[in-house]
Design a protein around this motif. Structure first.
Motif, mmCIF file in Angstrom:
data_model
loop_
_atom_site.group_PDB
_atom_site.id
_atom_site.type_symbol
_atom_site.label_atom_id
_atom_site.label_comp_id
_atom_site.label_asym_id
_atom_site.label_seq_id
_atom_site.Cartn_x
_atom_site.Cartn_y
_atom_site.Cartn_z
ATOM 1 N N SER A 63 0.730 -1.188 -0.050
ATOM 2 C CA SER A 63 0.071 0.059 0.074
ATOM 3 C C SER A 63 0.788 1.309 0.047
ATOM 4 O O SER A 63 1.884 1.187 0.422
ATOM 5 C CB SER A 63 -0.787 -0.063 1.247
ATOM 6 O OG SER A 63 -1.668 1.329 1.539
ATOM 7 N N THR A 67 -4.816 2.173 0.005
ATOM 8 C CA THR A 67 -5.427 0.870 -0.149
ATOM 9 C C THR A 67 -6.482 0.327 0.838
ATOM 10 O O THR A 67 -6.209 0.426 1.919
ATOM 11 C CB THR A 67 -4.558 -0.324 -0.275
ATOM 12 O OG1 THR A 67 -3.542 0.043 -1.296
ATOM 13 C CG2 THR A 67 -4.985 -1.452 -0.523
ATOM 14 N N SER A 71 -10.652 -1.834 -2.656
ATOM 15 C CA SER A 71 -9.632 -1.597 -3.859
ATOM 16 C C SER A 71 -9.693 -2.923 -4.766
ATOM 17 O O SER A 71 -8.897 -2.886 -5.782
ATOM 18 C CB SER A 71 -8.263 -1.144 -3.322
ATOM 19 O OG SER A 71 -8.418 0.191 -2.591
ATOM 20 N N ARG A 88 -6.553 -5.810 -8.159
ATOM 21 C CA ARG A 88 -6.509 -4.501 -7.934
ATOM 22 C C ARG A 88 -7.508 -4.025 -8.629
ATOM 23 O O ARG A 88 -7.168 -3.897 -9.956
ATOM 24 C CB ARG A 88 -5.305 -4.025 -7.535
ATOM 25 C CG ARG A 88 -5.395 -2.669 -6.928
ATOM 26 C CD ARG A 88 -3.835 -1.959 -6.679
ATOM 27 N NE ARG A 88 -3.099 -2.348 -5.664
ATOM 28 C CZ ARG A 88 -3.135 -2.136 -4.633
ATOM 29 N NH1 ARG A 88 -3.955 -1.266 -3.922
ATOM 30 N NH2 ARG A 88 -2.438 -2.707 -3.637
ATOM 31 N N ASP A 92 -3.680 2.441 -6.072
ATOM 32 C CA ASP A 92 -3.032 3.362 -4.756
ATOM 33 C C ASP A 92 -2.152 4.422 -5.292
ATOM 34 O O ASP A 92 -0.879 3.991 -5.550
ATOM 35 C CB ASP A 92 -2.799 2.414 -4.007
ATOM 36 C CG ASP A 92 -2.344 3.045 -2.336
ATOM 37 O OD1 ASP A 92 -2.324 4.280 -2.555
ATOM 38 O OD2 ASP A 92 -2.294 2.269 -1.498
#
Length: 127
Positions: A63, A67, A71, A88, A92
């Motif tokens: 992260s 995050t 996500s 994902r 991020d």
């Protein structure tokens, strides 16, 4: 000339798709997808740690400070054990230092799994 403009626009379209960022202020959305037999190749998120306790799945992921559980999209393929992948879906883009990563978590009920059901996570491990 017109054909060149159309080809240039078609070539740029995939690049523009990665520029969308949204903020979810109304709460987290959970996205669970059951395998429908379709095959798509996507880069799987590398995970640092996976922990099942029979009631909950906890995953430590990298992260940059933004995050959260929402996500990720979780895909589950039925089988013995069920196969689970995390993708994902929200990048991020924060700039915080989070060297230990963050824990994202789902209950078995949210994942559509029976308590204690065996599950295998297919994402690669990153230490």
């Amino acid at each position: 000339m017109r054909r060149a403009v159309v080809l240039a626009a078609a070539a740029l379209l995939p690049l523009l798709g990665g520029c969308v960022i949204y903020s979810n202020e109304g709460g987290e959305k959970i996205s669970i997808v059951a395998d429908q037999g379709t095959t798509r190749v996507e880069a799987l998120e590398a995970v640092r740690k996976v922990d099942f306790d029979g009631q909950r799945l906890n995953v430590v992921v990298g992260s940059n400070g933004c995050t959260e559980t929402s996500s990720f999209e979780v895909k589950i393929k039925d089988g013995e054990p069920a196969e689970l992948t995390l993708t994902r879906r929200t990048p991020d883009l924060c700039k915080a230092l989070v060297p230990e990563g963050v824990t994202v978590s789902w209950t078995y009920a949210e994942l559509g799994l029976e308590p204690g059901q065996p599950v295998r996570v297919l994402n690669p491990i990153s230490l």
